[in-house]
Design an enzyme around this catalytic site. Structure first.
Site, PDB file in Angstrom:
ATOM      1  N   ASP A 113      51.974  -2.591 -22.435  1.00 21.23           N
ATOM      2  CA  ASP A 113      52.475  -3.233 -23.595  1.00 21.23           C
ATOM      3  C   ASP A 113      52.954  -4.364 -23.842  1.00 21.23           C
ATOM      4  O   ASP A 113      53.785  -4.887 -22.959  1.00 21.23           O
ATOM      5  CB  ASP A 113      53.344  -2.165 -24.200  1.00 21.23           C
ATOM      6  CG  ASP A 113      53.109  -0.809 -24.117  1.00 21.23           C
ATOM      7  OD1 ASP A 113      51.878  -0.404 -23.743  1.00 21.23           O
ATOM      8  OD2 ASP A 113      53.967   0.079 -24.270  1.00 21.23           O
ATOM      9  N   LEU A 138      48.860  -4.486 -16.467  1.00 20.04           N
ATOM     10  CA  LEU A 138      49.736  -5.025 -17.364  1.00 20.04           C
ATOM     11  C   LEU A 138      49.554  -3.956 -18.770  1.00 20.04           C
ATOM     12  O   LEU A 138      48.293  -3.478 -18.629  1.00 20.04           O
ATOM     13  CB  LEU A 138      49.402  -6.535 -17.832  1.00 20.04           C
ATOM     14  CG  LEU A 138      49.742  -6.852 -19.201  1.00 20.04           C
ATOM     15  CD1 LEU A 138      49.456  -8.350 -19.380  1.00 20.04           C
ATOM     16  CD2 LEU A 138      48.543  -6.390 -20.336  1.00 20.04           C
ATOM     17  N   ARG A 157      61.686   6.356 -26.756  1.00 25.74           N
ATOM     18  CA  ARG A 157      61.321   5.135 -26.273  1.00 25.74           C
ATOM     19  C   ARG A 157      61.095   4.157 -27.252  1.00 25.74           C
ATOM     20  O   ARG A 157      60.416   4.289 -28.250  1.00 25.74           O
ATOM     21  CB  ARG A 157      60.693   5.109 -24.969  1.00 25.74           C
ATOM     22  CG  ARG A 157      59.220   5.762 -25.104  1.00 25.74           C
ATOM     23  CD  ARG A 157      58.415   5.676 -23.677  1.00 25.74           C
ATOM     24  NE  ARG A 157      57.378   6.600 -23.893  1.00 25.74           N
ATOM     25  CZ  ARG A 157      57.199   7.904 -23.437  1.00 25.74           C
ATOM     26  NH1 ARG A 157      58.069   8.651 -22.885  1.00 25.74           N
ATOM     27  NH2 ARG A 157      55.912   8.287 -23.591  1.00 25.74           N
ATOM     28  N   ASP A 158      60.679   2.836 -26.630  1.00 20.59           N
ATOM     29  CA  ASP A 158      60.286   1.419 -27.294  1.00 20.59           C
ATOM     30  C   ASP A 158      61.045   1.142 -28.633  1.00 20.59           C
ATOM     31  O   ASP A 158      60.334   0.947 -29.633  1.00 20.59           O
ATOM     32  CB  ASP A 158      58.688   1.990 -27.624  1.00 20.59           C
ATOM     33  CG  ASP A 158      57.757   2.740 -26.599  1.00 20.59           C
ATOM     34  OD1 ASP A 158      58.441   2.456 -25.395  1.00 20.59           O
ATOM     35  OD2 ASP A 158      57.033   3.404 -26.826  1.00 20.59           O
TER      36      ASP A 158
END
Ligand code: FRU
Length: 483
Positions: A42, A40, A160-161
């Site tokens: 963000d 796992l 990104r993000d």
């Protein structure tokens, strides 16, 4: 079978195949969000949608390493008990084939809109990135709309993000970026309809005032109002360690200032780290229906001895922090565990009025693997005072140096390592221990230190020590196992 179906099927097979091995790990956490198997990272798409909290997460179910991520999904009514939902997104399409990377969620017209980065690499390892949209009516099943924002000139494909919000009738998106001259930046986009996005320039960045030289990449930006100031959270890469600051491989922190939504500009001040421990990165916030600004962080840091965690032998890796409420008090950000977490407390508190005088001792009823310790009215007259957990981690306050230290035995080589932060006066400590994680909230959350640690499995000890006279009031609770 479609690629999406295949990816889902093999992820669910991984869960089943390794379930007993994963669950037999003594370092499995009791009340922190973890992957059912695999890695796992963000927190993604954190939102309260139609009353229910949803936390999506970067998930690699097929191995305990990074790769072409899926969006895993937990939901909760109370931020304490979580249900693992169906997989939200798999990297099944050309525009995301190497990962449905991090992103955010908003509610619009009764639907949940998830924005995320489609990560694409060609045979030669060249990267492309697309900011994509997927829409859901129920918060569980998604309809992919494909790329909605493209890479503008002036940036590399490290782009990104997306984090999206609405302000003055317009939609805004911040994106973590790297400029062509290899400087970290936050790019701003705007939209009238959520489908068509226009680049509106660099909002903040390395090589721009006031940050100056500030690393080569910013990840996971998040811009929001906190009690009247505009806070920009991001995770810069490439900062040099500087005294007690920037000791981890990469950082996560914030600047505050004023965002002009008409001009698309942001005036801001200096960078402050959000967490002074070993393991904290890529946090994301949301505003819930109670009007609280809530934050989850990833309790790890990319490239920071990730493959040395002992949980890998049990086929899982990493977890989230506790959900924290952000407030602004006395000129600084405070982070406190959300009040709902009090529901974890089992039975009455064990209470002690403690006075230490150059000694080291345990206290009746104060031990355990999953506990909350609330130390208030702390008075360290001189010298230092410490709390040691499981013979492995130690929180130490030095009155003379005015420094709070978190130590642990390295899970790589057993040596003692530390992180430190200046705290002129220590009044309170709230400590959450969860088998192999520790979160320390000092002075009502004005200062936070977070870490994984791996005490020997039998060791449930909690030991209080001082070099001179020190006193405090202690409440201790055993906490429930909800995972
Ligand atoms: C941060 C990050 C993001 C990216 C994601 C990939 O930890 O590198 O920038 O979207 O993880 O899993």
């Amino acid at each position: 079978m479609s690629k999406d179906q295949e990816l889902r099927k093999s992820a669910y097979e991984e869960i089943e195949k390794h379930q007993s091995l994963v669950e037999s790990d003594p370092y499995r956490l009791h009340y922190h969000i973890m992957p059912p198997v695999g890695l796992l990272n963000d927190p993604n798409g954190f939102i309260q949608f139609q009353g229910t909290y949803h936390l999506f997460y970067q998930w690699m179910p097929y191995k305990t390493d990074h790769g072409a991520k899926l969006w895993g999904h937990y939901s909760s009514e109370d931020l304490v008990h979580w249900t693992h939902e169906e997989i939200a997104l798999t990297p099944s399409e050309w525009f995301e084939k190497n990962g449905c990377y991090s992103g955010s969620a908003i509610e619009h017209d009764g639907k949940l809109y998830a924005f995320y980065t489609g990560n694409v690499k060609d045979e030669n390892g060249n990267r492309e990135s697309y900011q994509c949209l997927a829409v859901s009516e129920d918060g569980i099943h998604f309809d992919k709309k494909g790329p909605v924002a493209h890479l503008p000139d002036g940036y590399t494909a490290h782009f990104r993000d997306p984090k999206v919000w609405k302000q003055n009738g317009r939609w805004f998106m911040v994106i973590g970026a790297q400029t062509e001259d290899k400087k970290g930046a936050v790019a701003l986009f705007t939209s009238e309809n959520l489908m068509d996005w226009t680049h509106a320039g660099i909002l903040a960045g390395a090589g721009q005032e006031p940050l100056g030289e500030f690393g080569y990449m910013f990840e996971c930006p998040d811009l929001f109002d906190l009690d009247g100031r505009d806070v920009l959270v991001f995770s810069p890469q490439g900062l040099e360690a500087d005294g007690m600051n920037y000791q981890n491989v990469y950082q996560a922190g914030y600047v505050t200032g004023t965002f002009d939504s008409e001009e698309g500009t942001y005036e801001h001040g200096a960078f402050t780290e959000l967490d002074h421990g070993f393991d904290f990165y890529a946090p994301q916030t949301t505003l819930d229906e109670k009007g609280r600004r809530l934050l989850f962080g990833w309790m790890s840091v990319p490239d920071q001895n990730e493959q040395d965690h002992p949980t890998i032998a049990h086929k899982w890796l990493h977890n989230m922090t506790l959900p924290r409420e952000l407030t602004w008090q006395d000129g600084q950000m405070h982070q406190q565990p959300v009040q709902e977490l009090e529901a974890l407390r089992q039975g009455d508190a064990v209470d002690h009025q403690v006075s230490l005088n150059k000694e080291s001792r345990t206290l009746d009823g104060v031990h355990g693997k999953a506990v909350e310790l609330m130390m208030s009215d702390i008075d360290v007259a001189e010298g230092w005072m410490s709390v040691a957990i499981g013979g492995n981690a130690r929180i130490l306050y030095s009155r003379g140096q005015q420094v709070l230290t978190l130590e642990r035995q390295s899970y790589v080589d057993g040596t003692v390592e530390k992180r430190q932060v200046e705290v002129p006066q220590l009044d309170s400590l709230r400590i959450y221990v969860d088998t192999s994680s520790i979160e320390v909230f000092a002075n009502d959350g004005a200062c936070v230190m977070t870490a994984r640690f791996y005490p020997s499995v039998q060791d449930t000890s909690i030991r209080f020590s001082s070099s001179a006279a020190a006193s405090f009031y202690l409440h201790k609770w055993n906490l429930a196992k909800v995972f």
